[in-house]
Design a protein around this motif. Structure first.
Motif, PDB file in Angstrom:
ATOM      1  N   ARG A  50       0.823  -1.204   0.000  1.00 12.23           N
ATOM      2  CA  ARG A  50       0.000   0.000   0.000  1.00 12.23           C
ATOM      3  C   ARG A  50       0.860   1.258   0.000  1.00 12.23           C
ATOM      4  O   ARG A  50       0.552   2.246  -0.677  1.00 12.23           O
ATOM      5  N   LEU A  51       1.948   1.237   0.768  1.00  9.55           N
ATOM      6  CA  LEU A  51       2.840   2.392   0.823  1.00  9.55           C
ATOM      7  C   LEU A  51       3.441   2.698  -0.540  1.00  9.55           C
ATOM      8  O   LEU A  51       3.427   3.855  -0.993  1.00  9.55           O
ATOM      9  N   THR A  52       3.962   1.702  -1.220  1.00 14.17           N
ATOM     10  CA  THR A  52       4.630   1.945  -2.498  1.00 14.17           C
ATOM     11  C   THR A  52       3.631   2.303  -3.593  1.00 14.17           C
ATOM     12  O   THR A  52       3.938   3.113  -4.471  1.00 14.17           O
ATOM     13  N   THR A 142      -7.535   9.194  -7.167  1.00 18.45           N
ATOM     14  CA  THR A 142      -6.371   8.320  -7.332  1.00 18.45           C
ATOM     15  C   THR A 142      -5.569   8.172  -6.044  1.00 18.45           C
ATOM     16  O   THR A 142      -4.707   7.299  -5.956  1.00 18.45           O
ATOM     17  N   VAL A 143      -5.852   9.008  -5.037  1.00 19.09           N
ATOM     18  CA  VAL A 143      -5.100   8.924  -3.785  1.00 19.09           C
ATOM     19  C   VAL A 143      -5.979   8.638  -2.578  1.00 19.09           C
ATOM     20  O   VAL A 143      -5.468   8.517  -1.458  1.00 19.09           O
ATOM     21  N   SER A 144      -7.288   8.508  -2.768  1.00 21.26           N
ATOM     22  CA  SER A 144      -8.189   8.384  -1.614  1.00 21.26           C
ATOM     23  C   SER A 144      -8.019   7.071  -0.859  1.00 21.26           C
ATOM     24  O   SER A 144      -8.385   6.984   0.312  1.00 21.26           O
ATOM     25  N   ALA A 145      -7.484   6.041  -1.494  1.00 15.87           N
ATOM     26  CA  ALA A 145      -7.318   4.749  -0.830  1.00 15.87           C
ATOM     27  C   ALA A 145      -6.147   4.726   0.144  1.00 15.87           C
ATOM     28  O   ALA A 145      -6.021   3.787   0.935  1.00 15.87           O
ATOM     29  N   TYR A 146      -5.292   5.761   0.090  1.00 11.27           N
ATOM     30  CA  TYR A 146      -4.061   5.765   0.878  1.00 11.27           C
ATOM     31  C   TYR A 146      -4.158   6.748   2.046  1.00 11.27           C
ATOM     32  O   TYR A 146      -4.966   7.680   2.031  1.00 11.27           O
TER      33      TYR A 146
END
Length: 273
Positions: A50-52, A142-146
């Motif tokens: 998830r981080l990468t 595109t960034v909401s999952a992180y």
């Protein structure tokens, strides 16, 4: 206490960030919160994945030395330096873009910081009163999952939770669908079906969420992800939320009260997490 800054173990007080640091100026980064228990970093492969993927989504480059094995060894080195190898610990791994530029960055290279403190073992607990937070809604991107450094919706929800004297609040997406709780993913059980909001609600793709979705079919439960309006919870057998700390069973949402014994159907799924 010691920390890891860009690969080096240093005293916490030695860390200083400039005023033009992009984490401070723009929230230009992301983080992972991990649990160390039984002499292992739990679900390390999922956290690293998830981080990468989040770094890629933010166009922060992955340095050659930023491998899964090397990063995990730095976590273990830090735990050893802080005398935490034999304790349950909470680890935070933060990554942010190096200094340069205004909204448009001039660097795509990362800084990273690892901190470690004593923590609590995975546990089943109860949230007695849970409500809804509707002042700021989530939307998919595109960034909401992180777990990005922009956490204002959750901060404001935390303030509203205090004002309502609730144990937690459920956030909604822009169309009023269920998304997640303040610091955890939302699940509910109806018969032999385990429901959870889809990432298209704008929710974080939690690591414990992954584990339950993988495990549920092996315990006779099907999993359904989707977009659901809040009233579906009034027909649920049990409602709970999940994060790195454990499973939090919800006793009441509004006027709907849930029977704790119906959580027994789901207990085998999160055994040994």
């Amino acid at each position: 206490m010691n920390v890891v800054l860009n690969g080096d173990v240093v005293p916490e007080e030695a860390v200083g960030l400039p005023l033009n640091d992009r984490a401070f100026q723009y929230g230009d980064g992301l983080f992972e919160t991990l649990r160390y228990q039984h002499h292992e970093v739990r679900f390390w492969a999922d956290h690293y994945d998830r981080l990468t993927r989040g770094m890629e989504a933010l166009s922060i480059r992955l340095p050659p030395q930023f491998t899964s094995d090397r990063l995990q060894s730095q976590v273990i080195e830090l735990l050893k330096a802080n005398h935490l190898l034999d304790q349950t610990s909470r680890i935070k791994l933060q990554v942010w873009r190096q200094t340069g530029g205004l909204y448009t960055p001039t660097s795509f290279q990362p800084h990273y910081l690892i901190t470690a403190r004593t923590g609590s073992a995975f546990a089943l607990s109860e949230k007695t009163i849970v409500g809804f937070f509707d002042a700021v809604r989530l939307s998919p991107s595109t960034v909401s999952a992180y777990k990005t450094l922009n956490a204002l919706p959750y901060v404001l929800a935390g303030i509203a939770k205090q004002q309502q004297q609730a144990d937690d609040l459920i956030l909604l997406d822009t169309h009023g669908h269920l998304a997640e709780c303040i610091a955890s993913n939302l699940f509910w059980l109806v018969g032999d079906v385990l429901f959870t909001p889809s990432p298209t609600s704008g929710c974080i793709e939690g690591i414990l969420r992954r584990q339950l979705i993988r495990r549920a079919p092996h315990h006779g439960l099907s999993v359904q992800e989707g977009l659901f309006l809040p009233e579906v919870l009034t027909r649920a057998d049990a409602v709970f939320c999940t994060n790195i700390s454990g499973i939090q069973w919800i006793r009441r949402i509004g006027e709907t009260v849930f029977d704790e014994t119906l959580m027994n159907r789901i207990r085998p799924v999160f055994a040994d997490l």
